[in-house]
Scaffold this motif. Sequence first.
Motif, mmCIF file in Angstrom:
data_model
loop_
_atom_site.group_PDB
_atom_site.id
_atom_site.type_symbol
_atom_site.label_atom_id
_atom_site.label_comp_id
_atom_site.label_asym_id
_atom_site.label_seq_id
_atom_site.Cartn_x
_atom_site.Cartn_y
_atom_site.Cartn_z
ATOM 1 N N ARG A 104 1.542 12.196 23.610
ATOM 2 C CA ARG A 104 1.869 10.769 23.514
ATOM 3 C C ARG A 104 0.553 10.015 23.563
ATOM 4 O O ARG A 104 -0.286 10.252 24.447
ATOM 5 C CB ARG A 104 2.771 10.333 24.663
ATOM 6 N N HIS A 134 8.416 8.229 16.980
ATOM 7 C CA HIS A 134 8.846 8.956 18.178
ATOM 8 C C HIS A 134 9.968 9.894 17.722
ATOM 9 O O HIS A 134 11.147 9.667 17.990
ATOM 10 C CB HIS A 134 9.345 7.931 19.210
ATOM 11 N N ARG A 174 8.420 2.335 17.777
ATOM 12 C CA ARG A 174 8.319 3.638 17.106
ATOM 13 C C ARG A 174 9.700 4.302 17.063
ATOM 14 O O ARG A 174 9.978 5.114 16.195
ATOM 15 C CB ARG A 174 7.311 4.512 17.846
ATOM 16 N N ARG A 229 14.002 -2.068 23.552
ATOM 17 C CA ARG A 229 13.283 -2.782 24.613
ATOM 18 C C ARG A 229 12.308 -3.796 24.013
ATOM 19 O O ARG A 229 11.654 -3.505 23.006
ATOM 20 C CB ARG A 229 12.505 -1.764 25.460
ATOM 21 N N GLN A 231 8.910 -4.965 24.060
ATOM 22 C CA GLN A 231 7.717 -4.243 24.510
ATOM 23 C C GLN A 231 6.593 -5.223 24.875
ATOM 24 O O GLN A 231 5.610 -5.367 24.138
ATOM 25 C CB GLN A 231 7.260 -3.266 23.428
ATOM 26 N N GLY A 270 15.691 3.449 26.577
ATOM 27 C CA GLY A 270 15.058 3.310 27.883
ATOM 28 C C GLY A 270 13.544 3.226 27.725
ATOM 29 O O GLY A 270 13.016 3.688 26.713
HETATM 30 N N1 ASP Z 1 10.614 5.036 25.604
HETATM 31 C C1 ASP Z 1 10.533 4.614 24.218
HETATM 32 C C2 ASP Z 1 9.129 4.777 23.675
HETATM 33 O O1 ASP Z 1 8.302 5.355 24.336
HETATM 34 C C3 ASP Z 1 11.063 3.250 24.012
HETATM 35 C C4 ASP Z 1 10.347 2.162 24.753
HETATM 36 O O2 ASP Z 1 9.354 2.390 25.437
HETATM 37 O O3 ASP Z 1 10.834 1.023 24.651
HETATM 38 O O4 ASP Z 1 8.869 4.356 22.583
#
Ligand code: ASP
Length: 317
Positions: A104, A134, A174, A229, A231, A270
Amino acid sequence: MRHLLSTRDLGHDEAVAILDVAEDMADVADREVRKLPTLRGKTVVNLFFEDSTRTRISFEAAAKRLSADVINFSAKGSSVSKGESLKDTAQTLAAIGADAVVIRHGASGAPAVLADSGWIDAAIVNAGDGTHEHPTQALLDAFTIRRRIHGSAARAKALDGVSVTIVGDILHSRVARSNVWLLSSLGAAVTLVAPATLLPIGVTEWPASVGYSLDAALAKRPDVVMMLRIQSERMHDAFFPNAHEYSREWGLGDERLRTLAADSIVMHPGPMNRGLEISSGAADSPRSTVLEQVANGVSVRMAVLYLVLSGMKEGQS
Ligand code: ASP
């Protein structure tokens, strides 16, 4: 499959095949001993340059259920410039004998750089790169939708005719990008809904329809409503007037929840901003698949690790 970098180049048949292997892996979770010897002797490194809860734990659980050795490497806080640090780290992991690297990274394209670099010969799995992709999230979302729709007869099926509305911060997501490619390859009809400020340039070229009104999109009674979400950590500007206004126009609150078709589902990758893009009533309702998505994530990641690592074995023998 040598690497998993993106869902963009996964064809319909390959995507269905991955979901089918994930179904086999899910069967293991129902057994008394939830472990397979499949990846014994293999080393999987979780290389996380960005924060994560679900994805990192999920990959760790997946690798352990397949009996691999797991090394968790949290690279956050490194002050070395990105290219160099990635090269140094990759060479270190190669020296340790990593067979797969789950990465990541905040920079879009970092997993592809690693896969093409020649610094390391391991299988590379993208666990989220910047605002790019992702892929395992999209695979677990597709798996969850497929199971909800086809139940125990899900194997070998795609998502033909399923309508999926993805709502919110598409610009920084993503998850949205990976889902648009994967779900459309599987035959689903995808609609994106967001304020104009949170839609990326070029979105009209994606295999999805685009709208600005959540109420108008919900009036079409989609089978799946996927909330994203907001961001904030990627926002360096004001993209909407305020949180109250956002949730009034684009949030899934209790009132909108009541208007959904009887068997439609509510998804969220999430972490959730409860009260902003989704109300607690919606997040905790029986329509919500949030925890199913997390559980299914382990089966899907077991499938991906198995496929990239067993593919490698074939190539070497
Ligand atoms: N957990 C997901 C991501 O890493 C979605 C997010 O963070 O909103 O992309």
